[in-house]
Design a protein around this motif. Structure first.
Motif, PDB file in Angstrom:
ATOM      1  N   ASN A 193       0.819  -1.215   0.000  1.00  0.00           N
ATOM      2  CA  ASN A 193       0.000   0.000   0.000  1.00  0.00           C
ATOM      3  C   ASN A 193       0.846   1.255   0.000  1.00  0.00           C
ATOM      4  O   ASN A 193       0.509   2.251  -0.626  1.00  0.00           O
ATOM      5  N   LEU A 194       1.980   1.188   0.697  1.00  0.00           N
ATOM      6  CA  LEU A 194       2.888   2.328   0.720  1.00  0.00           C
ATOM      7  C   LEU A 194       3.430   2.579  -0.685  1.00  0.00           C
ATOM      8  O   LEU A 194       3.540   3.710  -1.139  1.00  0.00           O
ATOM      9  N   LEU A 195       3.756   1.482  -1.393  1.00  0.00           N
ATOM     10  CA  LEU A 195       4.298   1.647  -2.746  1.00  0.00           C
ATOM     11  C   LEU A 195       3.223   2.127  -3.712  1.00  0.00           C
ATOM     12  O   LEU A 195       3.486   2.921  -4.606  1.00  0.00           O
ATOM     13  N   LEU A 196       2.018   1.609  -3.555  1.00  0.00           N
ATOM     14  CA  LEU A 196       1.011   1.833  -4.590  1.00  0.00           C
ATOM     15  C   LEU A 196      -0.040   2.856  -4.200  1.00  0.00           C
ATOM     16  O   LEU A 196      -0.922   3.159  -4.985  1.00  0.00           O
ATOM     17  N   ASN A 201      -6.053  -1.523  -1.764  1.00  0.00           N
ATOM     18  CA  ASN A 201      -6.240  -2.724  -0.956  1.00  0.00           C
ATOM     19  C   ASN A 201      -7.591  -3.386  -1.092  1.00  0.00           C
ATOM     20  O   ASN A 201      -7.793  -4.490  -0.624  1.00  0.00           O
ATOM     21  N   ILE A 202      -8.563  -2.716  -1.704  1.00  0.00           N
ATOM     22  CA  ILE A 202      -9.927  -3.228  -1.563  1.00  0.00           C
ATOM     23  C   ILE A 202     -10.486  -3.828  -2.839  1.00  0.00           C
ATOM     24  O   ILE A 202     -11.670  -4.045  -2.939  1.00  0.00           O
ATOM     25  N   VAL A 203      -9.621  -4.129  -3.787  1.00  0.00           N
ATOM     26  CA  VAL A 203     -10.167  -4.512  -5.090  1.00  0.00           C
ATOM     27  C   VAL A 203     -10.440  -5.999  -5.253  1.00  0.00           C
ATOM     28  O   VAL A 203     -10.863  -6.421  -6.309  1.00  0.00           O
ATOM     29  N   THR A 204     -10.202  -6.821  -4.210  1.00  0.00           N
ATOM     30  CA  THR A 204     -10.142  -8.247  -4.535  1.00  0.00           C
ATOM     31  C   THR A 204     -11.270  -9.114  -4.004  1.00  0.00           C
ATOM     32  O   THR A 204     -11.031 -10.251  -3.688  1.00  0.00           O
ATOM     33  N   ASP A 205     -12.463  -8.589  -3.849  1.00  0.00           N
ATOM     34  CA  ASP A 205     -13.432  -9.526  -3.304  1.00  0.00           C
ATOM     35  C   ASP A 205     -14.444 -10.071  -4.293  1.00  0.00           C
ATOM     36  O   ASP A 205     -15.644 -10.064  -4.047  1.00  0.00           O
ATOM     37  N   ASP A 215      -1.036  -7.984 -10.659  1.00  0.00           N
ATOM     38  CA  ASP A 215       0.164  -7.382 -11.223  1.00  0.00           C
ATOM     39  C   ASP A 215      -0.068  -5.894 -11.411  1.00  0.00           C
ATOM     40  O   ASP A 215      -0.994  -5.492 -12.099  1.00  0.00           O
ATOM     41  N   THR A 216       0.763  -5.096 -10.796  1.00  0.00           N
ATOM     42  CA  THR A 216       0.628  -3.660 -10.938  1.00  0.00           C
ATOM     43  C   THR A 216       1.876  -3.122 -11.592  1.00  0.00           C
ATOM     44  O   THR A 216       2.984  -3.379 -11.116  1.00  0.00           O
ATOM     45  N   HIS A 217       1.679  -2.405 -12.677  1.00  0.00           N
ATOM     46  CA  HIS A 217       2.809  -1.805 -13.366  1.00  0.00           C
ATOM     47  C   HIS A 217       3.136  -0.517 -12.625  1.00  0.00           C
ATOM     48  O   HIS A 217       2.300   0.365 -12.521  1.00  0.00           O
ATOM     49  N   TYR A 218       4.352  -0.412 -12.135  1.00  0.00           N
ATOM     50  CA  TYR A 218       4.676   0.640 -11.197  1.00  0.00           C
ATOM     51  C   TYR A 218       5.761   1.526 -11.779  1.00  0.00           C
ATOM     52  O   TYR A 218       6.786   1.029 -12.228  1.00  0.00           O
ATOM     53  N   LYS A 219       5.511   2.831 -11.791  1.00  0.00           N
ATOM     54  CA  LYS A 219       6.553   3.757 -12.244  1.00  0.00           C
ATOM     55  C   LYS A 219       6.679   4.852 -11.211  1.00  0.00           C
ATOM     56  O   LYS A 219       5.722   5.569 -10.953  1.00  0.00           O
ATOM     57  N   SER A 220       7.868   4.965 -10.634  1.00  0.00           N
ATOM     58  CA  SER A 220       8.036   5.999  -9.630  1.00  0.00           C
ATOM     59  C   SER A 220       9.502   6.093  -9.289  1.00  0.00           C
ATOM     60  O   SER A 220      10.249   5.128  -9.457  1.00  0.00           O
ATOM     61  N   PHE A 221       9.934   7.237  -8.775  1.00  0.00           N
ATOM     62  CA  PHE A 221      11.332   7.416  -8.383  1.00  0.00           C
ATOM     63  C   PHE A 221      12.258   6.998  -9.515  1.00  0.00           C
ATOM     64  O   PHE A 221      13.309   6.423  -9.279  1.00  0.00           O
ATOM     65  N   GLY A 222      11.817   7.223 -10.740  1.00  0.00           N
ATOM     66  CA  GLY A 222      12.650   6.857 -11.874  1.00  0.00           C
ATOM     67  C   GLY A 222      12.791   5.357 -12.057  1.00  0.00           C
ATOM     68  O   GLY A 222      13.613   4.898 -12.827  1.00  0.00           O
ATOM     69  N   LYS A 223      11.988   4.559 -11.333  1.00  0.00           N
ATOM     70  CA  LYS A 223      12.086   3.101 -11.457  1.00  0.00           C
ATOM     71  C   LYS A 223      10.804   2.570 -12.091  1.00  0.00           C
ATOM     72  O   LYS A 223       9.728   3.114 -11.895  1.00  0.00           O
ATOM     73  N   GLU A 224      10.957   1.468 -12.794  1.00  0.00           N
ATOM     74  CA  GLU A 224       9.783   0.858 -13.399  1.00  0.00           C
ATOM     75  C   GLU A 224       9.839  -0.639 -13.120  1.00  0.00           C
ATOM     76  O   GLU A 224      10.855  -1.283 -13.314  1.00  0.00           O
TER      77      GLU A 224
END
Length: 435
Positions: A193-196, A201-205, A215-224
């Protein structure tokens, strides 16, 4: 995605014997530190070049036949949902049993490759008796003997038809897949949750099950990177034993689907034997690894605490002491992004290709400095080294007597490779071949 094969069936049909035969080692006795045999029900094996993870569900089911309704059924469902092929084991010696029919009812609801494995078919007579299991309604029945191994070849030929030929998955071009793994309650959800951002957190019921880790495609702090998240996936009906089993199945799937695993452990609890079993599996699977000790803020410290703690971990995970260890507090956002940066660096180490000229220049000096010991008067000469084009960094050492290279010398060469080239966090493989 991934290659997971589950063995299900009622008690005493021979699931563990078959599991031990596939894994090729008596797992139950293997890790007897502090008497933990509970989590030794999964392992890595391969057949005709296709690697897969095998899960023996037997050890998890507790209670007698009358609890089938709750515990066993839930367990079977978890195993089926999380695996790619299901081996349904029955016993030709005792014949068709009412519990087999219960199992079959559950299994038939799934559109999965299911093979009926008719065990204890040591005699022709019993092999012919296996035919009675056709009444369970599955079209593939394999009479085998887990004890002697007869019939297992045909079965495994069929199993691997339904799996991905090489372990793991084609990664998105150059984008690392990172899985966050660890036992329940070590802080995985808070980390994710801190990263995203909280709202994730509530999408999985959806009807109480989610088939794949998100799978979450994450782009932040210049990282992917792609985050394979196994955290926060909870069932509505929380049967104590099933939750533990579920988290293990989830973890196996996450490892299969990732390039790098971040193993989270709780600083107060320390690293457990189950964590170490999981790391060994990731190592066997050729995955990059990072160890994240969370809740470090809760530990009372003096100037020696860090070093003492690190030494204990290194000793426990040995010989995998090349895994980077970070001491973090997700709560205080301490070293959290550093952990991700480390995971991405480990991924880059794993992609590393060492030019052959450089490899020989460095390693020939290392070998000249400390040559392999002679074996019965034979001098062993390593003439040439090259990196193989494999998913896991692998090196071929061409020499005159490959069979006589002792384990201690292999370790020396691996340590030297690690010292001169950065393979932090990555398993490496060494092969010795005749020139």
């Amino acid at each position: 995605m991934g290659n997971i094969v589950a063995i299900v069936g009622r008690p005493n049909v021979g699931k563990s014997t078959f599991f031990n035969r596939l894994i090729g080692e008596r797992k139950a006795i293997m890790d007897d530190e502090s008497g933990v045999t509970r989590d030794r029900h999964y392992g890595k094996t391969e057949w005709n070049g296709t690697p897969f993870t095998v899960v023996d569900t037997g050890g998890y089911v507790v209670g007698s036949e009358d609890v089938f309704e709750a515990a066993i059924r839930r367990q079977v469902e978890i195993a089926i949902e999380e695996s790619d092929v299901v081996l349904f084991m029955v016993d030709t010696q005792s014949g068709l049993h009412p519990l087999d029919e219960e199992f079959a009812k559950v299994l038939r609801r799934y559109d999965k490759p299911i093979m009926v494995v008719a065990n204890k078919a040591e005699t022709l007579d019993r092999t012919q008796q296996a035919a009675e299991f056709y009444t369970l309604g599955f079209d593939k029945i394999f009479p085998i003997s887990a004890q002697t191994g007869s019939g297992t070849g045909d079965l495994l030929d069929e199993v691997v038809k339904h799996l991905t030929p090489t372990s793991g998955i084609a990664p998105d071009e150059g984008i690392p897949r990172i899985a966050i793994i660890g036992k329940p309650n070590v802080g995985k959800s808070s980390f994710v949750n801190l990263l995203l951002g909280e709202e994730r957190n509530i999408v999985t019921d959806i009807a109480g099950t989610t088939r794949d880790a998100i799978d979450t495609h994450y782009k932040s702090f210049g990282k992917e990177f792609i985050l394979t998240d196994t955290a926060g996936l909870r069932r509505k009906n929380r049967i104590k034993d099933s939750i533990e089993f579920y988290s293990v199945m989830r973890t196996l799937r996450a490892i299969e689907q990732s390039d790098v695993c971040i193993m989270m452990v709780d600083a107060q609890e320390g690293i457990t034997s189950q964590d170490i079993s999981i790391l060994r599996l990731a190592e066997k699977d050729g995955k990059g690894m990072v160890l994240m000790v969370n809740k470090w803020d809760l530990i009372e410290k003096d100037h020696m605490t860090y070093k003492r703690y690190l030494d204990v971990i290194r000793q426990k995970i040995s010989p995998m002491d090349y895994i980077p260890v970070l001491f973090t507090s997700v709560l205080n956002k301490q070293r959290v992004f550093q952990t991700i940066e480390t995971a991405i660096r480990v991924y880059e180490n794993k992609q590393q290709r060492v030019p052959t000229s450089k490899l020989n220049e460095v390693m020939q000096q290392v070998i000249a400095h400390y040559p392999p010991p002679a074996y019965r008067g034979h001098h062993i000469k390593i003439k040439y080294i090259t990196q193989l084009p494999t998913r896991v960094p692998s090196f071929a050492f061409f020499c005159n007597h490959p069979k006589y290279i002792p384990e201690t010398y292999r370790r020396y060469l691996e340590n030297q490779l690690r010292k001169h080239f950065d393979f932090e966090g990555v398993p490496i493989r060494l092969y010795f071949r005749e020139k």
